[in-house]
Structure formats: C-alpha cells, structure tokens
Design an enzyme around this catalytic site. Structure first.
Site, PDB file in Angstrom:
ATOM      1  N   GLU A 206      -0.456   2.082  -3.288  1.00 43.56           N
ATOM      2  CA  GLU A 206      -1.877   2.398  -3.446  1.00 43.56           C
ATOM      3  C   GLU A 206      -2.188   3.335  -4.606  1.00 43.56           C
ATOM      4  OE1 GLU A 206      -3.442   3.626   0.351  1.00 43.56           O
ATOM      5  OE2 GLU A 206      -3.120   1.648   1.223  1.00 43.56           O
ATOM      6  N   ASN A 347      -2.730  -4.136   0.501  1.00 44.31           N
ATOM      7  CA  ASN A 347      -3.027  -3.423   1.740  1.00 44.31           C
ATOM      8  C   ASN A 347      -4.519  -3.626   2.005  1.00 44.31           C
ATOM      9  OD1 ASN A 347      -0.464  -2.462   1.220  1.00 44.31           O
ATOM     10  ND2 ASN A 347      -1.061  -0.317   0.992  1.00 44.31           N
TER      11      ASN A 347
END
Ligand SMILES: *[C@@H]1O[C@H](CO)[C@@H](O)[C@H](O)[C@H]1NC(C)=O
Ligand SMILES: *[C@@H]1O[C@H](CO)[C@@H](O)[C@H](O)[C@H]1NC(C)=O
Ligand SMILES: *[C@@H]1O[C@H](CO)[C@@H](O)[C@H](O)[C@H]1NC(C)=O
Ligand SMILES: *[C@@H]1O[C@H](CO)[C@@H](O)[C@H](O)[C@H]1NC(C)=O
Ligand SMILES: *[C@@H]1O[C@H](CO)[C@@H](O)[C@H](O)[C@H]1NC(C)=O
Length: 527
Positions: A206, A347
């Site tokens: 991320e 994600n």
C-alpha cells in the site's frame, strides 16, 4: 447481542446462475457448474486462497532476535494516543505462536499465507554494515519452513511499513533518496536468503497509504503534515513530502526488482506491489464532471504507483496538476521502472462517491485536493454506497470490487491480478466479548459477496485474477485504531492470554475451501 443484520436474503445471492464460461485462450477458464452455492470448485484450477498478515500487526516479540526499533515503535511510544495502545507491545504474539497459527491456517484449508518480514529484525540498524541479526534471519526461515511443511505457500511482503528507526534518525527514512540503495541492499539480502523457497513476493504494501497517511494527513507514522491539514501534526509539508516519499519508494521498488531478477535462486518467482485503491461511484449521476472525476481519482490513487511500474512515468493528469511538486524520473530510473512487476497486487476494502472539486487553493496543497475530488459517504440523493452495519468500520460494496477489477484489466492491458487483501473490520466497543466477537455474520456476508463479485469478474468479465487473501487470519494491531477494530477470522481474547477463537466467518471460509480440488492436489504434469 444481536448485531444489525443485512436486510437481504443471503442464500439467494450466493447461487451461481451462470454456467461456467467457455475456454478462452486469453482469459481464465472457469469450470462449468450447475447452480450451487459458491465455493472453491467454481474457480479456475490452481487458484490460490489464503489469509494475510503483517509483521508489526501480529508478531510482538519486539525485544527478541536483537530486533532494532522501527518507525512504528517510536511513533507509538511518542504518541500513544495515535496508536490506541491498550495492550503494550505484544501484538498477538505470532512470534511465539506461529506454529499454533499455522495449524489455524491448515484448519481453514488455506493454500497460501501472506506474511511480511520486519526489516528491523534482519538489519536491526537498517544497514548490513551495522550488523545482521542471525536469529532474526532464522525466525523467518523457521516460519517459512513450518508453512511449507504444512503445505501452505508463503507470499512474502518485503516492506509492510516497519522502516528501521535508525534510518529515520539518520536521514528521514523515505523522505531521502538515500533510502533507495539501503532498501535495495535489504531486499537483495532477503531474496538471497529466502528466494529459494519463496516464489511470491510483494515489494511494498500500500504505497498510497504509506505516503498519504504518513506524510500528507498525519494519520499514520511518522504522522507528518501541514498545520492547515491537521493542527496536531508536529511537522511536515502536505502536498510535497507525499510525492517525495512515493518517488523514493518507487525507485526503491525498481532497484529491488532489479536485484530480484538478478537473483539466481529466485528464478521462477514473481514480484509485485500491493495497491489499495477505493472504487468510486459518481456523487451526482446528472453531473458529467462527477462521472469524469472517477478516472482522475483512480489515476491519483492507483495509477500513481501502478502506471509508473509499467511506463516508467507518472500518469499525465498528475504531471499536469501537481506540476513541480512532483519529482521526475531520470532516464536510468525510468528504465528500471518500466515493466518492473510481474502481477498487480490489489487490496480492496470499500468504495466512496466522487464529487468533483471546483476551487482548489494551491497555496495550501495536499494530495486529495490535487486530485480535484471530494470523497462523499452519501450521493446527492442522500443514498449510501452499499450497506453499513452499525459495528462495521467501513461500508460494504462488493460491486466496487468487480468494477475495480474490470478497470485494471482494461486500463493496464489485462495483467495478472492477485487480491492480496480483502476483509471486514468491526468495532464492537463495550459489547466486545468472545461470544459476540465470534458470532460475525456480517463478516461472513461481506466475504460471500466479495467472493461472488470476484467470481463474476473472473468468469464473466474474464479478468485474470489468480489468488485471493483475506485480511486477516487473526484480529491484530490496526495501526492508529490499535486493537479496537477487529479484522480476523479468529478472535483474539486480549484479556485472556491472547487465546484464539474460531469465528463463524472462519467456519464459512473453511467450508468454502473444502469443496473442489486444492492446488496442492494437482499433479505438476497435469498442469
Ligand atoms: C523491550 O525493551 C524496551 C527497552 O529496554 C522496554 O522498554 C520494553 O518494555 C521491552 N518490551 C517488552 C515487551 O519486553
Ligand atoms: C539518475 O539518478 C540516479 C540517482 O541519483 C543516478 O545514480 C543516475 O546516474 C541518474 N541517471 C542519469 C541518466 O542521470
Ligand atoms: C517484462 O519482464 C518480464 C519478466 O522479466 C519479461 O518476461 C517480459 O518480456 C518483459 N516485457 C517487456 C515488454 O519488456
Ligand atoms: C439522509 O438519510 C438519512 C438516513 O439514511 C436521514 O437520517 C437524513 O435525514 C437524510 N438527509 C436528508 C438531507 O435527506
Ligand atoms: C498462554 O498461551 C501460551 C501459548 O498457547 C501457552 O504456552 C501458555 O502456557 C499460556 N499461559 C497461560 C498462563 O495460560
């Protein structure tokens, strides 16, 4: 206690009505099946299912293996209120209990497990010349070997936010381009060490969250931002540092991938980044500008770190809007970034409405303003996106998952995609107990809906998704939310020796995975 239920008939929604798609040379091949409840057997052969974790969120054992301090240790020590600390620094003690936890994975019929390596456990002071912790290195060998012994494929994240504090102190961590070669040295070390037995790698988890939350709004470590964004930030420059940090991170990724591809024992392995975009729906369906803002929102959230690893350049819209606050790659860096991933890690958690922003104030820049967007919980007609049970941390909208997958397929030339995280967080507050926490029909519903949307993306839209990991195996340390937001398939009793308890959702996943053929049962020569 009765949690709010979704006002929908679950069984009905989970019936597969399509009959598997025909074989297609360019796309996934889904088994032809009669209508039945969705399970593993409806997915293409070899599809991998698992659960995911990150070192800092589960390991504990902070003083074991000569581990050095990390960015998050110091951040949480300095600002305990920003970490919602209630339980000291034990996390859920995966460090001592990994064998027990691997049995939980086995119990779920998991094919794979995603873990991260804590950089301060390998290089306690951030660089090899300052010492390597042999017991730290051994710890990850032990975990990986135990996984392999149990037939579970390890997926390893090289960096899941635990920057060694010494590098923060020395040069500001990812704010400095000195991180690039230090990161390469570390990544190369772990590839050489584990690359013979680990074939699936994620360089960065991320990147958008790491730079945006850490350096633009100050929500996560190191908690930097401008006063005009948040009075409480002690230091920082919003709208500037966020781009510098991501720039260094992308160069570090490219260097790591170059090292990976040069690593002989890593041959046959794959490497990528785990991105974490939201999906967006137009705030006002009648307003063409709101519709158009979605593409821009996605370029800023996803293209920023994804397009760059394909073309070696930032999305044009970012170059146009951010201007000279956006660092640029030189020819060497560009060359290393082009084609620097083997798959797209994704994600996905939730979606928002996108409202276009009319009047930016560039005297006070910040990332979200640069994207010329407001995120809205409600549409102009006061509609919600999906549903949101009372105890849910985020809204539930699986339609956004399918749309995002289609978007990636079309925008980025049909890459292989692996869902590195998807899951449901809940905040039980005063009602929290083993009994309440293990009865989690809302999480089961969330997973059912998202598995179904993913199935539609694969078998109808022909998106090349090859793996799916639930966040998370265990309730864990959720960064700024501390231990109050629970994401696990297994409940952790923080009041009673961190005992693990199977939730309803874990039983659901186990049942889902018990049908059909596990990839580990497919003989190589049949593939
Ligand atoms: C780890 O060591 C630090 C520094 O000595 C100490 O403050 C802390 O309490 C220790 N934590 C644990 C869990 O032992
Ligand atoms: C690009 O920048 C890197 C890092 O500063 C440097 O090592 C490299 O030589 C530069 N390449 C060119 C072509 O300027
Ligand atoms: C991208 O890299 C992969 C793996 O090294 C290689 O097989 C492929 O040919 C490359 N593609 C391009 C367009 O360079
Ligand atoms: C929007 O909907 C909520 C319920 O979902 C309601 O409480 C609220 O009053 C509505 N607001 C407007 C402006 O209609
Ligand atoms: C706590 O759990 C650990 C790991 O399962 C176990 O080894 C230990 O004996 C337990 N301690 C107590 C006091 O029950």
């Amino acid at each position: 206690m009765a949690l709010q239920r979704f006002p929908l008939m679950m069984g009905l929604l989970l019936l597969i009505t399509i009959v598997g798609s025909p074989a297609n040379a360019d796309g996934p091949v889904c088994p032809p099946t009669p209508s039945s409840t969705l399970s593993r057997e409806h997915f293409p052969e070899g599809f991998l299912f698992g659960t995911a974790t990150a070192a800092y969120q589960v390991e504990g054992g902070v003083n074991e293996t000569c581990r050095g301090p990390s960015l998050w240790d110091i951040h949480c020590k300095k600002y305990p209120e920003k970490c919602n600390f209630q339980n000291g620094d034990v996390a859920v003690d995966f460090f001592h209990r990994y064998k027990e936890d691997i049995q939980l994975m086995k119990n779920l019929n998991s094919d794979a497990f995603r873990l991260s390596i804590a950089w301060p456990r390998i290089f306690p002071h951030g660089r090899k010349e300052k010492g390597v912790s042999q017991s730290g290195v051994q710890f990850y060998h032990d975990v990986i070997d135990e996984l392999l012994r149990n037939g579970i494929i390890p997926f390893v994240t090289v960096f899941h936010w635990d920057t060694p504090q010494d590098l923060e102190d020395e040069y500001g961590g990812f704010l400095s381009d000195r991180i690039v070669m230090d990161f390469r040295e570390y990544a190369d070390f772990v590839f050489q060490e584990y690359g013979g037995k680990v074939k699936h790698w994620i360089t960065f988890n991320e990147p958008w969250v790491y730079s945006h939350a850490g350096y633009d709004i100050g929500k996560k470590a190191p908690g930097r931002c401008s006063k005009y964004v948040n009075e409480a930030c002690p230091d920082g420059r919003s709208g500037r540092e966020v781009y510098i940090v991501s720039h260094n991170l992308l160069n570090a990724h490219a260097e790591a991938v170059e090292a990976f591809r040069a690593c002989t024992k890593c041959k046959g392995g794959k490497i990528g980044i785990a991105h974490s975009p939201l999906w967006f729906e137009p705030h006002d369906l009648q307003d063409a500008q709101d519709g158009a803002s979605i593409e821009r929102a996605l370029d800023f959230m996803l293209g920023w770190h994804l397009e760059t690893t394909i073309t070696g350049e930032y999305p044009q819209i970012m170059i146009d809007i951010v201007g000279d606050r956006l660092p640029r790659f030189n020819a060497t860096q560009k060359k290393k970034l082009i084609n620097s991933t083997d798959f797209v890690g994704l994600n996905y958690y939730y979606s928002q409405f996108s409202n276009h922003l009319e009047k930016p104030d560039y005297s006070k820049p910040y990332w979200k303003q640069d994207s010329l967007i407001h995120w809205e919980e409600k549409s102009v007609l006061n509609q919600s996106i999906g549903s949101k049970p009372l105890t849910s941390a985020l809204s539930v909208f699986s339609g956004g998952f399918r749309k995002l997958l289609k978007h990636i397929k079309h925008k980025y030339a049909n890459p292989e995609i692996m869902i590195m995280e998807n899951g449901y967080g809940e905040i039980l507050g005063d009602k929290d107990s083993v009994e309440v926490g293990t009865n989690d029909p809302n999480r089961k519903y969330y997973l059912q809906r998202h598995l179904l949307s993913m199935h539609e993306a694969i078998c109808i839209d022909q998106v090349k998704v090859t793996g799916y990991f639930i966040w998370s195996l265990l309730d864990n340390f959720e960064w700024q939310d501390g231990y109050k937001t629970r994401f696990g398939l297994y409940y952790i009793d923080f009041k009673n020796n961190l005992t693990r308890h199977e939730k309803l959702s874990a039983r659901y996943y186990k049942e889902f995975l018990s049908k059909g053929i596990r990839p580990s049962q497919i003989k190589r020569d049949e593939l």
